[in-house]
Every structure is written in structure tokens, then in C-alpha cells.
Scaffold this active site. Structure first.
Site, mmCIF file in Angstrom:
data_model
loop_
_atom_site.group_PDB
_atom_site.id
_atom_site.type_symbol
_atom_site.label_atom_id
_atom_site.label_comp_id
_atom_site.label_asym_id
_atom_site.label_seq_id
_atom_site.Cartn_x
_atom_site.Cartn_y
_atom_site.Cartn_z
ATOM 1 C CD GLU A 1 43.365 20.981 42.896
ATOM 2 O OE1 GLU A 1 43.338 21.600 43.969
ATOM 3 O OE2 GLU A 1 42.872 21.413 41.841
ATOM 4 N NE ARG B 1 36.362 21.565 45.679
ATOM 5 C CZ ARG B 1 36.545 22.777 46.190
ATOM 6 N NH1 ARG B 1 36.966 23.762 45.401
ATOM 7 N NH2 ARG B 1 36.336 23.002 47.477
ATOM 8 C CG HIS C 1 42.652 25.171 44.282
ATOM 9 N ND1 HIS C 1 42.158 23.899 44.345
ATOM 10 C CD2 HIS C 1 41.666 25.968 44.771
ATOM 11 C CE1 HIS C 1 40.946 23.915 44.839
ATOM 12 N NE2 HIS C 1 40.616 25.173 45.116
ATOM 13 C CG ASP D 1 42.615 28.595 40.363
ATOM 14 O OD1 ASP D 1 43.845 28.837 40.313
ATOM 15 O OD2 ASP D 1 41.947 28.644 41.409
#
Length: 337
Positions: free
Chosen positions: A261, A232, A293, A256
Site C-alpha cells: 500500500e 497490517r 487504511h 483495509d
């Protein structure tokens, strides 16, 4: 009955629509937020993606439009106001399990890509520049991996690290016996940060873990360390990370996820001016690799997510709850993710 699905990726769509059988699924590529919530009016059941905004205002709009069940196609639920959902009489379910190997393998993909400068090398060779200057990496064999969070995903990451022949350090609220069998030593976080050559994050985002990797934690890390976050975005203080990168620290950083985001990831912003100065600055560092992600995004994991989502909907329609149910009339509200 038509089930409305928000934030459906092109690769995911045939899997999702095919899995519900006779029930019709209307797939949307837009993500659920305050602006798009009115689209759900008249739909008793909706399903949403990982970056859906399920705050109180969105939930109130959904409830007013007749929605009674929300099936989130993701594990984390820090984006959901569970108390508001309970107050509104909604049923909310998540996917509590899918292939841990998908995320663990992608975390290693990021780690090796920044370690061996794969992106830089690929850009050069496309321009027929075959020099090796600036591409020097290191062996993972014999190095120390620090695994922060040793549940299913962290455990899978540790098994891969053991395969490389790495020394294993772990930090978690409770040791994982399978990781201990691999030779992992559980230590306090400051020691892990100071000794690890590679640090990978695999803990959920809770109030206690928000900015777990803050300025002090980053400064405790080795100057040549590799940091990977596939869990996260809020686990890392990104502004502090940028400051440390500006000082020339770290061999590489693989991200990632990103704490801001929502509204960016999973969308095409290539023709727009992205006003997020922190993300823009992060992208300028040659030793940083940011992906959108996608760690969970394998055929196996997405298939398991779809199967769990179908089961969550079936159980709701049958008046049942299961281990994925977060909120339902009569159930206590769980702690936030």
C-alpha cells in the site's frame, strides 16, 4: 521552533495544528520517503503518518539535515529501521494506544458490507435497479467468529461478535481473560481456520506473522468464509488470495490494508495508471471490498493519536522518555514490530 508534519490528512490538520499550542506546525500532505526526506532539513522535530518510509537511507538524510526527533502518528513500527535510528542518535516515538473500538467497529463494517453485499446493492439502487438477485447474505447469529489476535482491538471485535450471538474461537500467544469470559475458546490456528465462518486479523506484523495467512492457510479456510484484515497488509499473501478468489472461493473479503500500500494508500491515483497488477486484479472481484487504511480514522481515535504525539514531543523537549519511546540515546533497541 517549527515542527514539520508529513502525511497530514485534511480532517486531521486542524486537530494537529491546534494541539501544539504556541509551537508552530507546518503540515504537508506529502508522505515521508527517500524523495521527500530532504524537505525536513533544518527541522529538529518531525511527525509522520503510518505509511512513512523510515528506512536507513531516509533516517540518514533526516539526521544529516538536523532532525533529532521523529514522532510517528501510528502504533506499528515495522516501517522503521530502529537499529539505524539508534546508530544515528535519533529519538523515535510512536502512539502505543488509541481507541481500539475504531478499528474493531470498522472491521465489522467490512464484514457486514461483504456479507450483505452492501456495495453491490448501493450501486444497483443508484441506477434504480431494485432486484435482490445476488444479494443473499447470512445471519451472523449462531455463526463462528475466528479472532486471530485477541489484544485490545481483537477483544473489542470479540465483544461485538458476542453481541451478535456468535460462537467465538481465538488464537494468540496468550489468552485474553476478558475474551474467555465471553466464552471464547482458544484453539490452534488450523482448527480456527477450518471452523470459522468469519475470520478477522488483529495481530501485529512481525517476521513470525508475515504471510500468516498464506496459501496453505487460505486453503484450510471454508469455501464460504469471510476474511477481514484491518491490521497490517503483510499478514496476508495477496497473490495467494487472488488465486483462491479466482477459484470462486469465499463469501467475501474485506481489506483495509494491503501489503504494497505504500505509495498508493492516502493518495489520489484516479488519473494515473496503477501498475500494481495484484491490486488491480483484487479490485475486479465482486466479493472483495478494499478500503484505504481508514479503520483508525474516527474523531476519537485521531484525537487520541494527536494528544499522544504532543506528549511525545513535550517529553523529548524536556529530556524525558515515556512508554511510547521506541529509540532514544541510552535506551536499548526494541524488537521490530
Amino acid at each position: 521552533m517549527t515542527i514539520l508534519a508529513f502525511g497530514v490528512q485534511a480532517d486531521e490538520r486542524p486537530l494537529l495544528e491546534g494541539a501544539f499550542g504556541e509551537r508552530r506546525v507546518h503540515s504537508l500532505d506529502v508522505f515521508l520517503n527517500a524523495d521527500t526526506a530532504p524537505i525536513a532539513a533544518g527541522h529538529e522535530i518531525i511527525t509522520v503518518s503510518v505509511n512513512a518510509d523510515l528506512g536507513a537511507d531516509v533516517l540518514e538524510t533526516l539526521a544529516a539535515g538536523g532532525t533529532r526527533m521523529i514522532a510517528q502518528r501510528a502504533t506499528g513500527f515495522n516501517n522503521i529501521d530502529l537499529a539505524a535510528a539508534a546508530r544515528l542518535g535519533l529519538t523515535v516515538a510512536r502512539v502505543s494506544y488509541y481507541s481500539p473500538h475504531a478499528v474493531a467497529e470498522f472491521a465489522w463494517t467490512l464484514a457486514m458490507a461483504v456479507n450483505r453485499r452492501v456495495v453491490r446493492a448501493a450501486r444497483r439502487t443508484r441506477e434504480f435497479d431494485f432486484r435482490l438477485d445476488g444479494l443473499l447474505g447470512r445471519d451472523m447469529h449462531g455463526a463462528t467468529a475466528g479472532v486471530i489476535g485477541t489484544g485490545k482491538i481483537g477483544g473489542a471485535f470479540a465483544r461485538i461478535a458476542a453481541g451478535f450471538g456468535m460462537r467465538l474461537l481465538g488464537w494468540d500467544v496468550a489468552p485474553n481473560p476478558e475474551c474467555e469470559e465471553l466464552g471464547m475458546e482458544y484453539v490452534e490456528l488450523p482448527r480456527l481456520l477450518a471452523e470459522a465462518d468469519l475470520i478477522s486479523l488483529h495481530v501485529p506484523l512481525l517476521p513470525e506473522t508475515h504471510h500468516l495467512i498464506d496459501r496453505a492457510a487460505l486453503r484450510a479456510m471454508r469455501d464460504d468464509a469471510i476474511l477481514v484484515n484491518s491490521s497490517r497488509g503483510g499478514l496476508v499473501d495477496t497473490d495467494a488470495l487472488v488465486d483462491e478468489l479466482r477459484r470462486g472461493r469465499f463469501t467475501g473479503v474485506g481489506l483495509d490494508v494491503y501489503e504494497a500500500e505504500a505509495g498508493l494508500f492516502f493518495m489520489d491515483k484516479s488519473l494515473e495508471v496503477v501498475a500494481d497488477d495484484t491490486l488491480a486484479r483484487l479490485m475486479t472481484f465482486g466479493n472483495v471490498l478494499v478500503t484505504s487504511h481508514q479503520a483508525y480514522y474516527t474523531r476519537e481515535a485521531v484525537g487520541q493519536i494527536v494528544e499522544a504525539t504532543v506528549r511525545n514531543v513535550d517529553d523529548y523537549l524536556a529530556g524525558r522518555t515515556n512508554e511510547n519511546t521506541l529509540v532514544a540515546p541510552g535506551l536499548p533497541v526494541p524488537l521490530a514490530d
